[in-house]
Scaffold this motif. Structure first.
Motif, PDB file in Angstrom:
ATOM      1  N   GLY A 148      20.370  24.884 -66.795  1.00  0.00           N
ATOM      2  CA  GLY A 148      21.546  25.512 -66.196  1.00  0.00           C
ATOM      3  C   GLY A 148      21.287  26.958 -65.830  1.00  0.00           C
ATOM      4  N   LEU A 149      20.638  27.676 -66.722  1.00  0.00           N
ATOM      5  CA  LEU A 149      20.288  29.076 -66.441  1.00  0.00           C
ATOM      6  C   LEU A 149      19.188  29.164 -65.388  1.00  0.00           C
ATOM      7  CD1 LEU A 149      20.233  30.443 -70.092  1.00  0.00           C
ATOM      8  CD2 LEU A 149      21.910  30.982 -68.309  1.00  0.00           C
ATOM      9  N   TRP A 150      18.172  28.327 -65.530  1.00  0.00           N
ATOM     10  CA  TRP A 150      16.985  28.375 -64.669  1.00  0.00           C
ATOM     11  C   TRP A 150      17.325  28.122 -63.207  1.00  0.00           C
ATOM     12  CZ3 TRP A 150      12.930  29.933 -67.412  1.00  0.00           C
ATOM     13  CH2 TRP A 150      11.689  29.968 -66.783  1.00  0.00           C
ATOM     14  N   TYR A 151      18.095  27.041 -63.002  1.00  0.00           N
ATOM     15  CA  TYR A 151      18.356  26.587 -61.638  1.00  0.00           C
ATOM     16  C   TYR A 151      19.657  27.121 -61.054  1.00  0.00           C
ATOM     17  CZ  TYR A 151      14.335  23.625 -62.302  1.00  0.00           C
ATOM     18  OH  TYR A 151      13.057  23.187 -62.524  1.00  0.00           O
ATOM     19  N   SER A 152      20.267  28.097 -61.736  1.00  0.00           N
ATOM     20  CA  SER A 152      21.433  28.766 -61.154  1.00  0.00           C
ATOM     21  C   SER A 152      21.217  30.278 -61.178  1.00  0.00           C
ATOM     22  CB  SER A 152      22.720  28.362 -61.890  1.00  0.00           C
ATOM     23  OG  SER A 152      22.682  28.773 -63.246  1.00  0.00           O
ATOM     24  N   LEU A 153      21.401  30.890 -62.314  1.00  0.00           N
ATOM     25  CA  LEU A 153      21.319  32.349 -62.398  1.00  0.00           C
ATOM     26  C   LEU A 153      19.924  32.912 -62.119  1.00  0.00           C
ATOM     27  CD1 LEU A 153      23.498  32.993 -65.577  1.00  0.00           C
ATOM     28  CD2 LEU A 153      24.134  33.328 -63.190  1.00  0.00           C
ATOM     29  N   LEU A 154      18.903  32.319 -62.712  1.00  0.00           N
ATOM     30  CA  LEU A 154      17.566  32.905 -62.620  1.00  0.00           C
ATOM     31  C   LEU A 154      16.862  32.625 -61.292  1.00  0.00           C
ATOM     32  CD1 LEU A 154      16.339  32.220 -66.269  1.00  0.00           C
ATOM     33  CD2 LEU A 154      17.197  34.364 -65.298  1.00  0.00           C
ATOM     34  N   PHE A 155      16.819  31.354 -60.885  1.00  0.00           N
ATOM     35  CA  PHE A 155      16.031  30.990 -59.698  1.00  0.00           C
ATOM     36  C   PHE A 155      16.783  30.089 -58.728  1.00  0.00           C
ATOM     37  CE2 PHE A 155      13.060  31.539 -63.284  1.00  0.00           C
ATOM     38  CZ  PHE A 155      12.344  32.615 -62.803  1.00  0.00           C
ATOM     39  N   GLY A 156      18.093  30.013 -58.851  1.00  0.00           N
ATOM     40  CA  GLY A 156      18.886  29.076 -58.063  1.00  0.00           C
ATOM     41  C   GLY A 156      18.660  29.126 -56.562  1.00  0.00           C
ATOM     42  N   LYS A 157      18.804  30.289 -55.973  1.00  0.00           N
ATOM     43  CA  LYS A 157      18.665  30.409 -54.511  1.00  0.00           C
ATOM     44  C   LYS A 157      17.242  30.111 -54.052  1.00  0.00           C
ATOM     45  CE  LYS A 157      22.881  31.732 -53.724  1.00  0.00           C
ATOM     46  NZ  LYS A 157      23.844  30.737 -53.352  1.00  0.00           N
ATOM     47  N   ARG A 158      16.259  30.668 -54.752  1.00  0.00           N
ATOM     48  CA  ARG A 158      14.856  30.428 -54.365  1.00  0.00           C
ATOM     49  C   ARG A 158      14.502  28.949 -54.527  1.00  0.00           C
ATOM     50  NH1 ARG A 158      10.885  34.855 -56.665  1.00  0.00           N
ATOM     51  NH2 ARG A 158       9.669  34.163 -54.886  1.00  0.00           N
ATOM     52  N   TRP A 159      14.979  28.331 -55.621  1.00  0.00           N
ATOM     53  CA  TRP A 159      14.711  26.912 -55.852  1.00  0.00           C
ATOM     54  C   TRP A 159      15.354  26.062 -54.756  1.00  0.00           C
ATOM     55  CZ3 TRP A 159      18.490  23.207 -57.247  1.00  0.00           C
ATOM     56  CH2 TRP A 159      17.965  21.929 -57.452  1.00  0.00           C
ATOM     57  N   GLN A 160      16.605  26.351 -54.403  1.00  0.00           N
ATOM     58  CA  GLN A 160      17.289  25.589 -53.358  1.00  0.00           C
ATOM     59  C   GLN A 160      16.525  25.657 -52.041  1.00  0.00           C
ATOM     60  OE1 GLN A 160      21.447  27.194 -54.065  1.00  0.00           O
ATOM     61  NE2 GLN A 160      21.899  25.102 -53.425  1.00  0.00           N
ATOM     62  N   ARG A 161      16.103  26.841 -51.651  1.00  0.00           N
ATOM     63  CA  ARG A 161      15.335  26.995 -50.404  1.00  0.00           C
ATOM     64  C   ARG A 161      14.032  26.202 -50.469  1.00  0.00           C
ATOM     65  NH1 ARG A 161      17.012  32.281 -50.774  1.00  0.00           N
ATOM     66  NH2 ARG A 161      15.015  32.966 -51.619  1.00  0.00           N
ATOM     67  N   ALA A 162      13.301  26.356 -51.555  1.00  0.00           N
ATOM     68  CA  ALA A 162      11.992  25.700 -51.683  1.00  0.00           C
ATOM     69  C   ALA A 162      12.122  24.182 -51.764  1.00  0.00           C
ATOM     70  CB  ALA A 162      11.252  26.225 -52.904  1.00  0.00           C
ATOM     71  N   ALA A 163      13.189  23.706 -52.411  1.00  0.00           N
ATOM     72  CA  ALA A 163      13.394  22.262 -52.569  1.00  0.00           C
ATOM     73  C   ALA A 163      14.102  21.643 -51.365  1.00  0.00           C
ATOM     74  CB  ALA A 163      14.194  21.976 -53.840  1.00  0.00           C
ATOM     75  N   GLY A 164      14.671  22.499 -50.526  1.00  0.00           N
ATOM     76  CA  GLY A 164      15.375  21.993 -49.350  1.00  0.00           C
ATOM     77  C   GLY A 164      16.706  21.344 -49.672  1.00  0.00           C
ATOM     78  N   VAL A 165      17.400  21.881 -50.685  1.00  0.00           N
ATOM     79  CA  VAL A 165      18.718  21.357 -51.037  1.00  0.00           C
ATOM     80  C   VAL A 165      19.770  22.432 -50.822  1.00  0.00           C
ATOM     81  CG1 VAL A 165      17.852  19.657 -52.685  1.00  0.00           C
ATOM     82  CG2 VAL A 165      18.447  21.925 -53.485  1.00  0.00           C
ATOM     83  N   THR A 166      20.967  21.990 -50.575  1.00  0.00           N
ATOM     84  CA  THR A 166      22.087  22.902 -50.358  1.00  0.00           C
ATOM     85  C   THR A 166      23.065  22.798 -51.512  1.00  0.00           C
ATOM     86  OG1 THR A 166      23.427  21.250 -49.211  1.00  0.00           O
ATOM     87  CG2 THR A 166      21.896  22.559 -47.857  1.00  0.00           C
ATOM     88  N   GLY A 167      23.982  23.745 -51.565  1.00  0.00           N
ATOM     89  CA  GLY A 167      25.036  23.691 -52.574  1.00  0.00           C
ATOM     90  C   GLY A 167      25.849  22.415 -52.451  1.00  0.00           C
TER      91      GLY A 167
END
Length: 131
Positions: free
Chosen positions: A22-41
């Motif tokens: 929850g922390l990793w994929y939202s607060l810490l790296f959420g935006k960068r992870w979404q871009r790299a994984a190609g997923v949207t909110g």
């Protein structure tokens, strides 16, 4: 050799992956992870209960396997074993897959480092409670 598995330790270790994730994929790296994984909110909001419930079973399997491996070795062994599993088995396997799939390096770094931290914490929890 007796296999030691503390069910409460396994359950808490499995739950810890959700807190860390929850922390990793939202607060810490959420935006960068979404871009790299190609997923949207929007993509992430679709089917969230199914994903959360469905991912708890593998988390339990991972924690139970780690618990059997750690046995009654204590907190230090548990932490070291979790770190070793995260770095060597999980990250190395991800690395091979990501290379063949031509995935971005940043996605590998985010996902692999999450697993390193998650397995280290799982190992610490299990080692402390079983030791």
């Amino acid at each position: 050799m007796d296999i030691v598995i503390n069910p409460l330790a396994v359950a808490l270790a499995a739950l810890s992956t959700f807190v860390i994730g929850g922390l990793w994929y939202s607060l810490l790296f959420g935006k960068r992870w979404q871009r790299a994984a190609g997923v949207t909110g929007e993509t992430l909001r679709t089917g969230s209960p199914r994903v959360v419930i469905g991912s708890f079973a593998p988390a339990l399997v991972m924690a139970a396997s780690l618990a059997a491996f750690i046995g009654s070795g204590g907190a230090l062994l548990g932490t070291a074993a979790g770190l070793a599993v995260g770095v060597t088995w999980i990250s190395a396997a991800f690395g091979t897959n990501y290379l063949f799939e031509r995935r971005p390096l940043i996605l590998f770094v985010i996902n692999a480092s999450y697993n390193i931290v998650a397995f280290t914490i799982m190992g610490a929890i299990i080692g402390t409670m079983q030791g």
